[in-house]
Design a protein around this motif. Structure first.
Motif, mmCIF file in Angstrom:
data_model
loop_
_atom_site.group_PDB
_atom_site.id
_atom_site.type_symbol
_atom_site.label_atom_id
_atom_site.label_comp_id
_atom_site.label_asym_id
_atom_site.label_seq_id
_atom_site.Cartn_x
_atom_site.Cartn_y
_atom_site.Cartn_z
ATOM 1 N N THR A 190 -1.304 -22.362 28.188
ATOM 2 C CA THR A 190 -1.458 -23.705 28.755
ATOM 3 C C THR A 190 -2.914 -23.980 29.101
ATOM 4 O O THR A 190 -3.472 -25.015 28.724
ATOM 5 C CB THR A 190 -0.581 -23.860 30.013
ATOM 6 N N VAL A 191 -3.532 -23.053 29.827
ATOM 7 C CA VAL A 191 -4.928 -23.226 30.227
ATOM 8 C C VAL A 191 -5.822 -23.289 28.986
ATOM 9 O O VAL A 191 -6.723 -24.124 28.901
ATOM 10 C CB VAL A 191 -5.371 -22.122 31.211
ATOM 11 N N GLN A 192 -5.541 -22.455 27.990
ATOM 12 C CA GLN A 192 -6.345 -22.460 26.769
ATOM 13 C C GLN A 192 -6.202 -23.780 26.013
ATOM 14 O O GLN A 192 -7.189 -24.344 25.536
ATOM 15 C CB GLN A 192 -5.944 -21.295 25.857
ATOM 16 N N GLN A 193 -4.983 -24.292 25.915
ATOM 17 C CA GLN A 193 -4.768 -25.569 25.222
ATOM 18 C C GLN A 193 -5.458 -26.716 25.958
ATOM 19 O O GLN A 193 -6.032 -27.609 25.324
ATOM 20 C CB GLN A 193 -3.274 -25.841 25.061
ATOM 21 N N LEU A 194 -5.407 -26.694 27.277
ATOM 22 C CA LEU A 194 -6.116 -27.725 28.047
ATOM 23 C C LEU A 194 -7.624 -27.593 27.872
ATOM 24 O O LEU A 194 -8.333 -28.594 27.731
ATOM 25 C CB LEU A 194 -5.728 -27.653 29.523
ATOM 26 N N GLU A 195 -8.113 -26.368 27.865
ATOM 27 C CA GLU A 195 -9.543 -26.149 27.649
ATOM 28 C C GLU A 195 -9.967 -26.727 26.292
ATOM 29 O O GLU A 195 -10.981 -27.433 26.194
ATOM 30 C CB GLU A 195 -9.882 -24.664 27.710
ATOM 31 N N ASP A 196 -9.209 -26.437 25.259
ATOM 32 C CA ASP A 196 -9.520 -26.947 23.922
ATOM 33 C C ASP A 196 -9.519 -28.479 23.895
ATOM 34 O O ASP A 196 -10.298 -29.094 23.175
ATOM 35 C CB ASP A 196 -8.514 -26.418 22.896
ATOM 36 N N ALA A 197 -8.647 -29.070 24.693
ATOM 37 C CA ALA A 197 -8.525 -30.536 24.712
ATOM 38 C C ALA A 197 -9.653 -31.208 25.482
ATOM 39 O O ALA A 197 -10.137 -32.263 25.068
ATOM 40 C CB ALA A 197 -7.180 -30.940 25.309
ATOM 41 N N VAL A 198 -10.081 -30.636 26.600
ATOM 42 C CA VAL A 198 -11.063 -31.331 27.445
ATOM 43 C C VAL A 198 -12.508 -30.944 27.157
ATOM 44 O O VAL A 198 -13.416 -31.718 27.450
ATOM 45 C CB VAL A 198 -10.760 -31.180 28.957
ATOM 46 N N ARG A 199 -12.739 -29.791 26.593
ATOM 47 C CA ARG A 199 -14.112 -29.338 26.336
ATOM 48 C C ARG A 199 -14.930 -30.354 25.531
ATOM 49 O O ARG A 199 -16.098 -30.609 25.867
ATOM 50 C CB ARG A 199 -14.120 -27.982 25.649
ATOM 51 N N PRO A 200 -14.372 -30.997 24.477
ATOM 52 C CA PRO A 200 -15.171 -31.968 23.710
ATOM 53 C C PRO A 200 -15.678 -33.158 24.535
ATOM 54 O O PRO A 200 -16.647 -33.805 24.148
ATOM 55 C CB PRO A 200 -14.215 -32.442 22.614
ATOM 56 N N GLU A 201 -15.039 -33.452 25.664
ATOM 57 C CA GLU A 201 -15.482 -34.553 26.525
ATOM 58 C C GLU A 201 -16.687 -34.167 27.382
ATOM 59 O O GLU A 201 -17.223 -35.005 28.100
ATOM 60 C CB GLU A 201 -14.327 -35.032 27.415
#
Length: 171
Positions: A36-47
């Motif tokens: 979960t944390v990894q998927q969220l990291e992948d999603a928000v990092r580009p912002e």
């Protein structure tokens, strides 16, 4: 990893007719929680966020470990009267009445890039209010993210920033 099987659905909680989506079973499963944390990291990092804001209270569980993973700070958006020191309030309308949330003065610097996080997006009222509160103090809200989205409630429509949800329930 498919996270949906790790969400427990509890009927008639907190009152009859409500189906509660419980993340405690996800939190208790180390591999699912790490995914979960990894998927969220992948999603928000580009912002390119500079700080993460978590909405009381399960949003704290989402934002704090993600901030640690990204090497960022974490701030809390809380119900009125829960934060010490000088705070900035934001009052918003509910279906029946109003509610007020607050953030501590100086928690976010003007122009700072922010992602708002919670465990669940339902009607979008609290998340939208959190975005507006952060804008009120000068934050640059780049997006919102959550673990669960109840897409049938159309909360995403109340938000004018990108929204990431890892799991969607359509009914």
């Amino acid at each position: 990893m498919d996270l949906k099987p790790h969400i427990r659905q509890v009927p008639d909680f907190p009152k009859p007719g409500i189906l509660f989506y419980d993340i405690s079973t996800l939190l208790a499963h180390p591999q699912a929680w790490q995914a979960t944390v990894q998927q969220l990291e992948d999603a928000v990092r580009p912002e390119k966020p500079e700080i993460l804001a978590g909405i009381e209270s399960r949003g704290f569980l989402v934002a704090a470990p993600l901030a640690l993973q990204l090497g960022l700070g974490f701030v809390m958006v809380r119900k009125q009267g829960k934060l010490p020191g000088p705070n900035v309030p934001y009052t918003y309308d509910l279906e029946y009445g109003q509610d007020t949330i607050e953030i501590q003065e100086g928690a976010i610097q003007p122009g700072q890039r922010v992602i708002v996080l919670d465990d669940l997006l339902a009607t979008g009222g609290t998340m939208s209010a959190s975005v507006e509160l952060i804008r009120k103090i000068g934050g640059d809200v780049r997006g919102c993210a959550c673990i669960i989205e109840l897409s049938f409630l159309q909360g995403r429509a109340k938000l004018d920033v990108p929204v990431t949800s890892l799991i969607q329930f359509d009914s």
